[in-house]
Design a protein around this motif. Structure first.
Motif, short mmCIF file in Angstrom:
data_model
loop_
_atom_site.label_atom_id
_atom_site.label_comp_id
_atom_site.label_asym_id
_atom_site.label_seq_id
_atom_site.Cartn_x
_atom_site.Cartn_y
_atom_site.Cartn_z
N ILE A 1 0.89 -1.18 -0.23
CA ILE A 1 0.13 -0.09 0.08
C ILE A 1 0.91 1.32 0.04
CG2 ILE A 1 -1.74 1.25 1.26
CD1 ILE A 1 -2.71 -1.26 2.33
N SER B 1 -2.40 7.08 -0.40
CA SER B 1 -3.50 6.46 0.39
C SER B 1 -4.20 7.04 1.49
CB SER B 1 -3.08 4.89 0.60
OG SER B 1 -2.92 4.10 -0.33
N ALA C 1 -3.49 -3.74 6.54
CA ALA C 1 -3.22 -2.48 6.66
C ALA C 1 -3.30 -1.83 8.06
CB ALA C 1 -4.39 -1.74 5.86
N ILE D 1 -7.27 3.35 -1.19
CA ILE D 1 -5.96 2.53 -1.18
C ILE D 1 -5.43 2.53 -2.55
CG2 ILE D 1 -4.90 0.28 -0.66
CD1 ILE D 1 -6.88 -0.16 1.46
#
Length: 191
Positions: free
Chosen positions: A29, A34, A72, A184
């Motif tokens: 990510i 994001s 995440a 994301i």
């Protein structure tokens, strides 16, 4: 012996997606591209909005062919709000309790690659303030024609109950429901 070579040649000619999960390195990510936003009703008249400027983590191959797991983390102190007073309030022990619980963590259940590409439902577990509970997001790829080396953007939309995570103060002023949305950007990991 000839049969063995024919079988090897046949296997090598099979489409490469069959090997995607086994040989995949995964995606990270991109924290700079994001973010996570939240919204909670204030006195049933207005909304309190905020966003986290960093979302870290990865998308790793799952246990099944062409499946993936999202992992995440969101640093709580990356929260940004228009009012410094409101920011201080959400970092306080009665809300996020940033001092004792500095990160929000999400781990998804395995999700099929077809849902990452075309959209669907992403389920998993959210850990907030030391409490882990199931959560479900509607997943809408913005630009994910295929998982490749190009960035892939995915929108996740969900909600949670503050009380599930021990945020029971200010119940008169703030609603229990919090809308949580994540934008994301995934980038293929290079090894």
């Amino acid at each position: 012996m000839r049969y063995g070579w024919r079988l090897l040649a046949l296997v090598l000619l099979l489409p490469s997606p069959l090997f995607a999960a086994a040989g995949a390195t995964g995606y990270r990510i991109n924290p700079e591209a994001s973010q996570a936003t939240f919204q909670v009703r204030l006195f049933w008249l207005d909304n309190v909005n905020g966003h986290f400027t960093h979302v870290n983590g990865d998308l790793a191959p799952g246990p099944h062919p062409e499946s993936w797991i999202v992992n995440a983390t969101i640093p709580v102190d990356s929260v940004a709000m228009t009012s410094p007073r409101m920011r201080k309030m959400v970092l306080a022990p009665s809300f996020f309790d940033a001092e004792h619980h500095p990160v929000i963590h999400f781990v998804s259940d395995p999700v099929a690659q077809s849902e990452l590409i075309g959209g669907g439902t992403l389920t998993g577990y959210l850990t907030l303030r030391g409490v882990t509970a199931p959560i479900q997001f509607a997943m809408e790829p913005e630009r994910c024609a295929q998982l490749s080396s190009a960035p892939c953007r995915i929108q996740l939309r969900g909600n949670l109950q503050r009380s599930t995570f021990g945020m029971t103060s200010n119940r008169v002023a703030l609603s229990d429901r919090v809308d949580l949305n994540l934008s994301i950007t995934l980038q293929r990991e290079t090894r």
